[in-house]
Structure formats: C-alpha cells, structure tokens
Design an enzyme around this catalytic site. Structure first.
Site, PDB file in Angstrom:
ATOM      1  N   ASP A  12       0.834  -1.204   0.000  1.00 19.79           N
ATOM      2  CA  ASP A  12       0.000   0.000   0.000  1.00 19.79           C
ATOM      3  C   ASP A  12       0.867   1.252   0.000  1.00 19.79           C
ATOM      4  OD1 ASP A  12      -2.194  -1.652   0.135  1.00 19.79           O
ATOM      5  OD2 ASP A  12      -2.612  -1.270   2.258  1.00 19.79           O
ATOM      6  N   ASN A  42      -4.217  -8.517   4.969  1.00 22.44           N
ATOM      7  CA  ASN A  42      -4.724  -7.800   6.143  1.00 22.44           C
ATOM      8  C   ASN A  42      -5.511  -8.732   7.062  1.00 22.44           C
ATOM      9  OD1 ASN A  42      -3.689  -5.490   4.945  1.00 22.44           O
ATOM     10  ND2 ASN A  42      -5.680  -4.751   4.240  1.00 22.44           N
ATOM     11  N   ASP A 249     -11.297  -5.379   6.831  1.00 23.40           N
ATOM     12  CA  ASP A 249     -10.428  -6.557   6.859  1.00 23.40           C
ATOM     13  C   ASP A 249     -10.199  -7.032   8.291  1.00 23.40           C
ATOM     14  OD1 ASP A 249     -10.202  -6.462   4.105  1.00 23.40           O
ATOM     15  OD2 ASP A 249      -8.430  -5.176   4.177  1.00 23.40           O
TER      16      ASP A 249
END
Length: 295
Positions: A12, A42, A249
């Site tokens: 990310d 995640n 998540d």
C-alpha cells in the site's frame, strides 16, 4: 490448522490528503508512507495476531516488494508455504483524509495470477482447516474452486465480497457467512440499503440464494446479521478514527477467529467489532494489535 486464507497480497502506497481528489484535479499530499496490505494479507495478519493458526494461499511478484511482503507475513506468524512468486506484486494507491475517509486505486498484479490449478494443488490445506476465508481481489473462478473444495469437506466458508461484483448462485449456496458492507449489499442484490427494512430485504434475498448467514458491516452504524434462525444489530464502538483503510479486513479476520474457536455468532461479531474499532485508531491496514484486545 485453524484458518486457510485464499486471497490478495499488496503493498500500500498511502498519501495523506486534505480531501479526496476530484476528477481532473492535482492535489498535494502532506505526507506519504508505505504499508503492507491486500485484503487477504490484512485479514491473515489480523487473525494470526489474535491467536489463530493461519495458512495463506496466494501469490506475490518476483520483485523486492514480494520479498518484503512474504517476510512481513512470516514475521506476523502467518504460514507462507503456499505463497508463490510470479509477475509483479500487487499494489494499492490510497488517499486518506484527516477525518479517516479513503479512496483506493488497485493494481492486482500477481493476485490475478492465483489460479484454480494452484488452489487444487493446495486442497489438503483447505481440507485440514476449520475455516476458509476469502475476498474478491483474486479471480472469481479461483474463489469458486476454493469454495467448492471447502464445501466438499464441510468447512466453514467466509466470503468477504469486496471489491463487489456479481456472484453466481452456484457460489452463494456454498457460503456459510457472507460479509458485505452496505454498498456491496446493495450491489449484490439490487436493493437500495437506505433503510432497515431494505437491509433486511436484501439479506433475505441472499438467504434465498443459499447463503447461510449474512453479516452486513455498516461503519459507524455497527453491523446487522441475519440467517434463518436469528437476526440482530451490533452497535459500533465510539473511537477517535485515524484511518479506516483496514477496518473491514480487521472485522473479517476477527470474525473468522471467533467462529473458528466456536464462539456464538453474536459473540463473534462483537469481538470483530472491538478489533475493527481498535484498528481504525491506528495508521495502516495491519497495525499491531495489543493483547488487551483479547481480554
């Protein structure tokens, strides 16, 4: 083994912005950071930190990002024996505002190279698990094959239908727990989820298609669950939100842990709500979860 997780692994690239950029606009970011992400990763990291034995099935790229992503999963206690390397590692470009809103551009990369054949080669892992946890950042036919194998072995199957797409009835009928958010529920059913009555109607439609239980995450409004025996609301916890990127998540990873250890549906949702509430007070999608969360 507790949880077999078939899903995505990303890096990310997070940009802090005053607001989400508009069409045609150039906006200066006030800060930039790099985090480990991907809905699958995640959820795996959350579940592992909460004490579950998690085995990951997926792919990263043949690049430096991939090496770092695998090491991160290992460091967080996730088994990566079934993570293979091909192509380029998936990436997400994320805008996050000061109030915690976010917008994401996703590059699937190696995640879309996870094939049904790879799943078949890892069928034993799925058959030995208590729970199969999946999302939709890998090809749908791969998701379908994993669910078929889990269903054949009588496993609990949790599908987080994100990013949202149309799902065939042949898949839905084998889903034990479907966990859409409000927007995904509307897209899955064609029913506007603006009222409680509409949410109930949308969940009922999914149950008619064969889903065992629907758990709808509604952000600050909490969550709603429904199956043929029970339904109810679980209130969200009030916290100072910093980053909502990994909230869903974290919820799914924690829900899987609760169900895996035999907690009731409502208790599992309350536990997932507690974990998600903590995660949104931290930066990034995979923050360290303190032991106090388990108390």
């Amino acid at each position: 083994m507790d949880i077999a997780l078939v899903g995505s692994i990303n890096i990310d690239l997070v940009y802090r912005v005053p607001y989400i950029v508009n069409n045609g606009e150039t906006l200066h970011s006030v800060s930039h950071s790099v985090h480990f992400g991907g809905k699958g990763a995640n959820q795996a990291v959350t579940a592992s930190q909460l004490g579950a034995d998690v085995h990951f099935i997926g792919k990263v790229g043949e690049d430096e990002f991939g090496e770092h992503a695998i090491k991160n999963l290992q460091d967080k206690g996730v088994s990566v024996d079934s993570v293979r390397k091909e192509g380029a590692t998936g990436q997400a470009i994320i805008q996050v505002t000061d109030v915690g809103d976010n917008a994401i551009v996703l590059f699937s990369g190696a995640n879309f190279l996870v094939t049904p054949k790879q799943i078949e080669q890892e069928a034993t892992i799925i058959s030995l698990s208590k729970v199969l946890l999946l999302q939709l950042e890998i090809p749908l036919d791969t998701v379908e094959r994993a669910v078929e194998i889990a269903s054949q072995h009588g496993k609990i199957v949790i599908l987080n239908p994100a990013p949202s797409q149309k799902l065939p009835n042949s898949l839905l009928k084998n889903i034990t727990f479907l966990t859409p958010n409000e927007t995904e529920l509307a897209q899955l059913t064609g029913i506007e989820t603006t009222t409680e009555e509409n949410i109930r109607s949308a969940c009922s439609l999914l149950l008619d298609k064969g889903v065992g239980t629907v758990v709808v995450t509604l952000g600050s409004k909490g969550s709603f669950y429904m199956n043929r025996k029970e339904s109810g609301w679980v209130q969200a916890l009030s916290v100072d939100t910093i980053d909502t990127t990994g909230a869903g998540d974290a919820f799914n990873g924690a829900l899987a842990v609760g169900l895996c250890r035999g907690d009731s549906l409502r208790s599992s949702i309350e536990f997932a709500t507690k974990v998600a509430a903590y995660v949104v007070t931290q930066k990034g999608a995979q923050p360290l979860i303190p032991d106090s969360i388990l108390e």
